[in-house]
Design an enzyme around this catalytic site. Structure first.
Site, mmCIF file in Angstrom:
data_model
loop_
_atom_site.group_PDB
_atom_site.id
_atom_site.type_symbol
_atom_site.label_atom_id
_atom_site.label_comp_id
_atom_site.label_asym_id
_atom_site.label_seq_id
_atom_site.Cartn_x
_atom_site.Cartn_y
_atom_site.Cartn_z
ATOM 1 N N LEU A 151 0.849 -1.170 0.054
ATOM 2 C CA LEU A 151 -0.092 0.128 0.184
ATOM 3 C C LEU A 151 0.881 1.192 -0.024
ATOM 4 C CD1 LEU A 151 -2.730 -0.940 2.874
ATOM 5 C CD2 LEU A 151 -3.051 -0.991 0.242
ATOM 6 N N ASP A 152 0.548 2.201 -0.706
ATOM 7 C CA ASP A 152 1.105 3.606 -0.553
ATOM 8 C C ASP A 152 1.307 4.046 0.876
ATOM 9 O OD1 ASP A 152 1.165 3.417 -3.202
ATOM 10 O OD2 ASP A 152 -0.212 5.233 -3.405
ATOM 11 N N LYS A 153 2.527 4.651 1.099
ATOM 12 C CA LYS A 153 2.463 5.264 2.424
ATOM 13 C C LYS A 153 1.498 5.973 3.137
ATOM 14 C CE LYS A 153 5.665 8.564 4.991
ATOM 15 N NZ LYS A 153 6.666 9.573 4.911
#
Length: 338
Positions: A151-153
């Site tokens: 997942l993106d940050k």
């Protein structure tokens, strides 16, 4: 030091460890030989100097425990590091927080509600990331859990971990062949028209003045497909979307939302100033939440898991008057998105 130079002047054979199951060859190589640049590695793979079980491999080849990898002679100073460990041990507070975020745990998997702002893997100058904290989630197991997707940050929500090599292989393959259904909620600025549909627009990573950025592009890009539906709206100011990506490209949902003319709230990277709204309870954080996953469990049967929203999205829901979303609604939406 002299022994290391001698070692690197000849061909080596290294074995894939259990902790490296499902890892791509390029990431494995970067972890073992961090001083070798991307271009150099590509050439080694292209020319067949790096081989797995005696066979040529491509960048995306995924590894299995016990496989033998041929390493050609390398430059002095490029000694293998072994399995990389964190130089920044996890704090007690971080370990406690991660354990409290476990949504489900069994012998094969851990489902975690990743908080916004926590990177999944490290990067240049980034020392605090989930990959360096996985030891805190052993729960007595001999092996630490493995990442099987990302997942993106700044994206919150369900992140799946495998607790053993067999589960890692099973789940990595399931994500690769698109047998995992992923449902996201996003608050966007504006209301897309039509209110539901499909964005089928290829994407590519391109360099820019402020670093790499994913952009919509023609046939040269990688196929990217997103199903979307408006679940609720606050006049014409903002909308709540259900998003189901059919592909897993970097920043896919963020770029596709912008293509619809409705950037995700808080996404300054792709939406610029238009991605922000003024308001007492309108947070400037990214409003993208991986709310649910449905997949075949390594132990058999279909498994579903969902994650509650982070506090900044709950506050925004309240501010806009969006209808409450119950956990049992997650998969009624995911069933009918396609």
């Amino acid at each position: 030091r002299g022994a290391g130079i001698d070692l690197m002047s000849r061909v080596q054979t290294l074995e894939v460890s259990h902790d490296e199951a499902g890892m791509r060859i390029d990431r494995w190589f970067k972890q073992r030989f961090p001083h070798i640049g991307h271009g150099r590695l590509q050439k080694l793979l292209r020319t067949g100097q790096v081989r797995v079980e005696g066979k040529r491999v491509k960048t995306g080849t995924r590894l299995e425990p016990g496989q033998k990898i041929r390493i050609p002679p390398m430059d002095p100073g490029s000694e293998p590091t072994g399995v990389k460990s964190s130089k920044h041990p996890i704090s007690k507070a971080d370990a406690k927080d991660l354990k409290e975020r476990v949504l489900h745990r069994d012998d094969d998997i851990i489902a975690l509600n990743k908080p916004p702002g926590l990177a999944v893997q490290g990067g240049s100058g980034l020392h605090r990331h989930l990959d360096a904290m996985l030891d805190a989630l052993r729960f007595g197991a001999q092996e630490k859990p493995r990442l099987v997707h990302r997942l993106d940050k700044d994206t919150s929500g369900v992140l799946l971990l495998a607790r053993n090599a067999a589960a890692a292989k099973f789940l990595t393959n399931a994500f690769r062949i698109k047998k995992v259904r992923k449902l996201y909620w996003a608050v966007v600025v504006g209301v897309p028209k039509p209110s539901e549909g499909v964005v089928d627009l290829a994407l590519a990573k391109l360099p820019g003045r402020r670093g790499e950025k994913v952009m919509p592009i023609g046939p040269a890009g990688k196929k990217a497909i997103t199903h979307y539906r408006v679940l609720d709206q606050a006049g014409n100011k903002a909308a709540l979307l259900a998003l189901e990506p059919q592909t897993g490209r970097t920043h896919q949902l963020r770029v596709h939302a912008t293509v619809l003319g409705t950037p995700i709230l808080g996404d300054g990277k792709y939406g610029g100033r238009e991605a922000f709204l003024d308001g007492e309870d309108i947070s400037g954080r990214l409003h993208l939440h991986a709310c649910a996953l449905r997949f075949s469990h390594p132990g058999g049967g279909t498994f579903e898991v969902s994650a509650p929203m982070p506090i900044h999205m709950k506050n925004t829901f309240s501010s806009f008057g969006f209808k409450p979303l119950r956990s049992q609604d997650y998969f009624s939406d995911i069933n009918s998105l396609i």
